[in-house]
Design an enzyme around this catalytic site. Structure first.
Site, short mmCIF file in Angstrom:
data_model
loop_
_atom_site.label_atom_id
_atom_site.label_comp_id
_atom_site.label_asym_id
_atom_site.label_seq_id
_atom_site.Cartn_x
_atom_site.Cartn_y
_atom_site.Cartn_z
N ASP A 68 0.85 -1.50 -0.03
CA ASP A 68 0.01 -0.05 -0.02
C ASP A 68 0.81 1.19 0.07
OD1 ASP A 68 -2.16 -1.70 0.29
OD2 ASP A 68 -2.89 -0.86 2.37
N HIS A 119 -5.96 3.35 -3.71
CA HIS A 119 -5.82 3.33 -2.22
C HIS A 119 -6.23 4.81 -1.98
CE1 HIS A 119 -4.63 1.88 1.64
NE2 HIS A 119 -3.37 2.76 1.60
N HIS A 123 -4.93 9.35 0.47
CA HIS A 123 -4.85 8.45 1.48
C HIS A 123 -5.87 8.96 2.64
CE1 HIS A 123 -3.54 5.75 4.70
NE2 HIS A 123 -2.96 5.07 3.65
N HIS A 210 3.97 -2.12 3.17
CA HIS A 210 4.03 -0.97 2.42
C HIS A 210 5.32 -0.71 1.56
CE1 HIS A 210 1.13 -0.88 5.68
NE2 HIS A 210 0.49 0.31 4.99
ZN LIG Z 1 -2.45 3.15 3.29
#
Ligand SMILES: [Zn+2]
Length: 243
Positions: A68, A119, A123, A210
């Site tokens: 992500d 996403h 964010h 991530h």
């Molecule tokens: Zn995130």
């Protein structure tokens, strides 16, 4: 009297004939049922032979790595190099802001066979008050992804897992959450991230990571090495969900 006896015999004979016919019909039905089951099985075997899946090729247990918040100009490409060496496909849930800053990395992600998901643009977390903004962030990120890749994405990882089912139909988006969170964002200890993942892993898991931390990239590749030895096969979330 004679007539009654004759009539009785006829009834008994009829009943016997009917019984025999019934038995033959049942047998015929069972035979045809068996034949159709066999046909189905043969057909299925033929279909499986002609369209091999990753799982049948390897006999492996499918799991999905997801990344992500990227793409990140420092680490995403190092991660892509490592995934390529290991023949692994992953899923990248990019933000619209980062995707528009680093379109060449998004393009590379696509070209190397990984799945790209949404996403949100900045964010943002969905709350009771920001539904309209959240919706716009999804739409604008989809537009950025389409501009770069030429393809629409149907998958979204809502930041912090906050989601409302109404967007699924409205925007034709499918939310993808996760089953393993090694909390890679709060530790630079790659070994710890690896332990937190491999100790819990099971078939069908979706691992949340991530790609903007060096330790996450090191850990992700180590996770792949260890789990591949244990017979796990890394696929995109789409392949996992469709399996
Ligand atoms: Zn995130």
């Amino acid at each position: 009297m004679k007539v009654r006896k004759w009539w009785k015999r006829m009834v008994i004979l009829d009943l016997l004939l009917a019984g025999l016919l019934f038995l033959r019909t049942c047998q015929g039905y069972e035979e045809s049922l068996q034949a159709s089951v066999q046909y189905d099985q043969e057909n299925r075997e033929q279909t499986q032979d002609s369209v091999p899946t990753d799982q049948s090729q390897s006999g492996g247990k499918l799991v999905a790595l997801t990344f992500d918040d990227g793409p990140d100009p420092r680490y995403t490409e190092k991660l892509l190099d490592g995934l390529k060496e290991r023949g692994v496909k992953a899923t990248f849930f990019v933000t619209g802001a980062n995707a528009s800053k680093y379109p060449e990395i998004v393009k590379r992600i696509q070209e190397e066979g990984h799945l790209i998901g949404n996403h949100t643009y900045h964010h943002i977390q969905l709350t009771a008050a920001n539904g309209e903004q959240f919706r716009n962030e999804i739409v604008s990120t989809n537009e950025v992804i389409r501009e770069i890749t030429g393809e629409d994405t149907e998958y979204i990882r809502p930041p912090y897992g906050s989601w409302n089912k109404k967007y699924e139909e409205e925007l034709n988006m499918f939310p993808v959450l996760w089953s393993i969170d090694p909390r890679d964002w709060c530790s630079d200890d790659a070994d710890c991230i690896v332990r937190n993942t491999v100790s819990k892993i099971k078939e069908g898991d979706i691992i949340l990571m991530h790609d903007q931390y060096k330790s996450s990239v090191i850990a992700a590749l180590e996770i792949v090495d260890r789990l591949q030895k244990d017979g796990y096969v890394f696929v995109t979330v789409e392949e996992l969900l469709l399996d």
